[in-house]
Design an enzyme around this catalytic site. Structure first.
Site, PDB file in Angstrom:
ATOM      1  N   ASN A  27       0.865  -1.185   0.000  1.00  0.00           N
ATOM      2  CA  ASN A  27       0.000   0.000   0.000  1.00  0.00           C
ATOM      3  C   ASN A  27       0.898   1.231   0.000  1.00  0.00           C
ATOM      4  O   ASN A  27       1.443   1.604   1.032  1.00  0.00           O
ATOM      5  CB  ASN A  27      -0.909  -0.048   1.244  1.00  0.00           C
ATOM      6  CG  ASN A  27      -1.749   1.209   1.385  1.00  0.00           C
ATOM      7  OD1 ASN A  27      -1.840   2.021   0.459  1.00  0.00           O
ATOM      8  ND2 ASN A  27      -2.369   1.370   2.549  1.00  0.00           N
ATOM      9  N   TRP A  28       1.028   1.826  -1.178  1.00  0.00           N
ATOM     10  CA  TRP A  28       1.979   2.941  -1.324  1.00  0.00           C
ATOM     11  C   TRP A  28       1.405   4.269  -0.847  1.00  0.00           C
ATOM     12  O   TRP A  28       2.091   5.305  -0.931  1.00  0.00           O
ATOM     13  CB  TRP A  28       2.439   3.054  -2.790  1.00  0.00           C
ATOM     14  CG  TRP A  28       3.196   1.861  -3.281  1.00  0.00           C
ATOM     15  CD1 TRP A  28       3.595   0.785  -2.541  1.00  0.00           C
ATOM     16  CD2 TRP A  28       3.652   1.624  -4.618  1.00  0.00           C
ATOM     17  NE1 TRP A  28       4.267  -0.115  -3.331  1.00  0.00           N
ATOM     18  CE2 TRP A  28       4.312   0.373  -4.620  1.00  0.00           C
ATOM     19  CE3 TRP A  28       3.562   2.328  -5.823  1.00  0.00           C
ATOM     20  CZ2 TRP A  28       4.881  -0.175  -5.771  1.00  0.00           C
ATOM     21  CZ3 TRP A  28       4.124   1.789  -6.968  1.00  0.00           C
ATOM     22  CH2 TRP A  28       4.781   0.552  -6.939  1.00  0.00           C
ATOM     23  N   LYS A  29       0.175   4.247  -0.392  1.00  0.00           N
ATOM     24  CA  LYS A  29      -0.462   5.448   0.171  1.00  0.00           C
ATOM     25  C   LYS A  29      -0.187   6.665  -0.733  1.00  0.00           C
ATOM     26  O   LYS A  29      -0.285   6.545  -1.951  1.00  0.00           O
ATOM     27  CB  LYS A  29       0.029   5.670   1.608  1.00  0.00           C
ATOM     28  CG  LYS A  29      -0.180   4.413   2.466  1.00  0.00           C
ATOM     29  CD  LYS A  29      -0.001   4.642   3.935  1.00  0.00           C
ATOM     30  CE  LYS A  29      -0.183   3.329   4.675  1.00  0.00           C
ATOM     31  NZ  LYS A  29      -0.291   3.491   6.116  1.00  0.00           N
TER      32      LYS A  29
ATOM     33  N   HIS B 227      -9.890   1.495   4.613  1.00  0.00           N
ATOM     34  CA  HIS B 227      -8.627   1.694   5.319  1.00  0.00           C
ATOM     35  C   HIS B 227      -8.831   2.673   6.476  1.00  0.00           C
ATOM     36  O   HIS B 227      -9.584   3.644   6.351  1.00  0.00           O
ATOM     37  CB  HIS B 227      -7.558   2.226   4.350  1.00  0.00           C
ATOM     38  CG  HIS B 227      -6.189   2.180   4.948  1.00  0.00           C
ATOM     39  ND1 HIS B 227      -5.761   3.104   5.873  1.00  0.00           N
ATOM     40  CD2 HIS B 227      -5.171   1.303   4.786  1.00  0.00           C
ATOM     41  CE1 HIS B 227      -4.531   2.801   6.252  1.00  0.00           C
ATOM     42  NE2 HIS B 227      -4.148   1.711   5.603  1.00  0.00           N
TER      43      HIS B 227
ATOM     44  N   GLU C 264      -6.335  -4.593  10.388  1.00  0.00           N
ATOM     45  CA  GLU C 264      -5.286  -3.589  10.599  1.00  0.00           C
ATOM     46  C   GLU C 264      -5.611  -2.799  11.857  1.00  0.00           C
ATOM     47  O   GLU C 264      -6.371  -1.820  11.795  1.00  0.00           O
ATOM     48  CB  GLU C 264      -5.236  -2.605   9.415  1.00  0.00           C
ATOM     49  CG  GLU C 264      -4.558  -3.140   8.206  1.00  0.00           C
ATOM     50  CD  GLU C 264      -3.917  -2.031   7.361  1.00  0.00           C
ATOM     51  OE1 GLU C 264      -3.135  -2.367   6.483  1.00  0.00           O
ATOM     52  OE2 GLU C 264      -4.191  -0.833   7.603  1.00  0.00           O
TER      53      GLU C 264
ATOM     54  N   GLY D 134       1.509   2.465  10.622  1.00  0.00           N
ATOM     55  CA  GLY D 134       2.443   3.585  10.526  1.00  0.00           C
ATOM     56  C   GLY D 134       3.572   3.523  11.539  1.00  0.00           C
ATOM     57  O   GLY D 134       4.123   4.540  11.940  1.00  0.00           O
TER      58      GLY D 134
ATOM     59  N   SER E  74       2.500  -1.961  10.472  1.00  0.00           N
ATOM     60  CA  SER E  74       3.932  -2.042  10.795  1.00  0.00           C
ATOM     61  C   SER E  74       4.587  -3.362  10.395  1.00  0.00           C
ATOM     62  O   SER E  74       5.517  -3.803  11.078  1.00  0.00           O
ATOM     63  CB  SER E  74       4.166  -1.804  12.288  1.00  0.00           C
ATOM     64  OG  SER E  74       3.730  -0.529  12.646  1.00  0.00           O
TER      65      SER E  74
ATOM     66  N   GLY F  67       2.611  -1.084   4.429  1.00  0.00           N
ATOM     67  CA  GLY F  67       2.613   0.343   4.096  1.00  0.00           C
ATOM     68  C   GLY F  67       4.025   0.845   3.863  1.00  0.00           C
ATOM     69  O   GLY F  67       4.615   0.606   2.808  1.00  0.00           O
TER      70      GLY F  67
HETATM   71  P1  PGA Z   1       2.259   0.460   7.727  1.00  0.00           P
HETATM   72  O1  PGA Z   1       0.863   0.681   6.969  1.00  0.00           O
HETATM   73  O2  PGA Z   1       2.847  -0.820   7.212  1.00  0.00           O
HETATM   74  O3  PGA Z   1       3.069   1.664   7.368  1.00  0.00           O
HETATM   75  O4  PGA Z   1       1.940   0.377   9.183  1.00  0.00           O
HETATM   76  C1  PGA Z   1       0.014  -0.377   6.709  1.00  0.00           C
HETATM   77  C2  PGA Z   1      -1.257   0.153   6.098  1.00  0.00           C
HETATM   78  O5  PGA Z   1      -1.729   1.209   6.570  1.00  0.00           O
HETATM   79  O6  PGA Z   1      -1.817  -0.417   5.143  1.00  0.00           O
END
Ligand code: PGA
Length: 255
Positions: free
Chosen positions: A10-12, A97, A170, A176, A214, A235
Site C-alpha cells: 500500500n503505497w499510500k 482503510h 489492521e 504507521g 507495521s 505500508g
Molecule cells: P504500515 O501501513 O505498514 O506503514 O503500518 C500499513 C497500512 O496502513 O496499510
C-alpha cells in the site's frame, strides 16, 4: 481454511509517478519467483495506476487501487468508480482503510456500499477493519471488529460472495510504525473473523485473512509462520524495494 497467500504493498501517498515507476522497476528486477497460489499486489495512488500497469504487464505482479467510489458513473466530482478501475485492468481495491475511516470519510455504511460496488465490477476488495488504541485499551476490540465486519458485510450472506473478499485486520494502533505488532492478538481476530463469516454464511468456506500494521523485515517471518494469517498489507516498508522483497520472501519460505 484459506484461498491464497496475498501480500499487498500500500503505497499510500508516498510517491510521485516517476518514483513509483522506479520502485516498480526495482521490484520487478528483484522479486523472487512465487507459486500460483500466492498473489503480490502493488497499490499505488490513482494517478500512477496506468504507468505501473505498463511496468508489470509481463510479470506475475498484480495491481490494486487504494479506494473506489460506490456508484459506477455520474456527477460525482473527484471520485473514481469501480467501473473505471475495472476498465483499466485493475484487479484489487482497498476498502475501509483506517486512514479513510479516521477523518470521517467512511462509515461502516459507506464501506458496505464500496464493497458491493467492487464486487459488482469484478474487483477483489481488500476489506480493512481494526480497532483504535483507545478502543483496545477500553477492552472493546471484539465489539469494534464485530461491528465493522457486520456493518461492512451488511446484506451479503452467501459464501460465494463472502469468499471473494480479502479480510484485512489492521489495528489502527499498529499502523504507521506506532507499535510492534502482536501475532497472538491477530490470531484471536482471525478466529473471531472466521466465526463471524461462517455464522453469516451458515457454512464453512475458504477465504483469505491477512494482517496489516507495521509489517517489516523484522516481523514478517513470525507473521508468515502463523497458519491463521494468509498474508499482509504493507505500508511504509512496501516503498523500500529490498524490504518489500524480503517480506514477500518471508511468506514464500513459510508457504
Ligand atoms: P504500515 O501501513 O505498514 O506503514 O503500518 C500499513 C497500512 O496502513 O496499510
Amino acid at each position: 481454511m484459506h484461498r491464497e497467500r496475498t501480500i499487498i504493498g500500500n503505497w499510500k501517498a508516498f510517491l510521485t509517478i516517476p518514483q513509483a515507476e522506479a520502485l516498480t522497476r526495482h521490484l520487478v528486477a528483484g522479486m523472487p519467483a512465487f507459486p500460483d497460489g500466492m498473489q503480490v499486489v502493488l497499490a499505488p495512488s490513482f494517478e500512477a495506476l496506468t504507468e505501473i500497469k505498463e511496468e508489470i504487464t509481463t510479470t506475475p505482479l498484480k495491481l490494486g487501487a487504494q479506494d473506489l467510489f460506490w456508484e459506477d458513473q455520474g456527477s460525482f466530482t473527484g471520485e473514481v468508480s469501480g467501473r473505471a478501475l475495472a476498465a483499466l485492468g485493475i484487479e484489487y481495491v482497498l476498502v475501509g482503510h483506517s486512514e479513510r475511516r479516521q477523518f470521517g470519510y467512511e462509515t461502516d455504511g459507506i464501506v458496505n456500499k464500496k464493497l458491493v460496488a467492487a464486487l459488482r465490477n469484478n474487483l477483489t476488495p481488500v476489506f480493512l477493519f481494526g480497532e483504535t488504541r483507545i478502543e483496545r485499551d477500553e477492552g472493546k476490540t471484539e465489539e469494534v471488529i464485530t461491528r465493522q465486519v457486520a456493518g461492512g458485510l451488511s446484506g451479503m450472506e452467501s459464501d460465494e460472495l463472502l469468499s471473494k473478499i480479502i479480510y484485512a485486520y489492521e489495528p489502527v494502533w499498529a499502523v504507521g510504525g506506532k507499535a510492534a505488532n502482536d501475532v497472538a492478538a491477530t490470531e484471536a481476530i482471525a478466529r473471531l473473523t472466521r466465526e463471524l463469516l461462517f455464522e453469516k454464511a451458515k457454512k464453512e468456506f475458504a477465504y483469505t485473512f491477512i494482517y496489516g500494521g507495521s509489517v517489516d523485515t523484522t516481523n514478517a517471518a513470525s507473521i508468515a509462520r502463523s497458519s491463521l494469517i494468509h498474508g499482509a498489507v504493507v505500508g511504509r516498508a512496501s516503498v523500500d524495494p529490498a524490504a518489500f522483497i524480503s517480506i514477500v520472501q518471508a511468506f514464500l519460505s513459510s508457504a
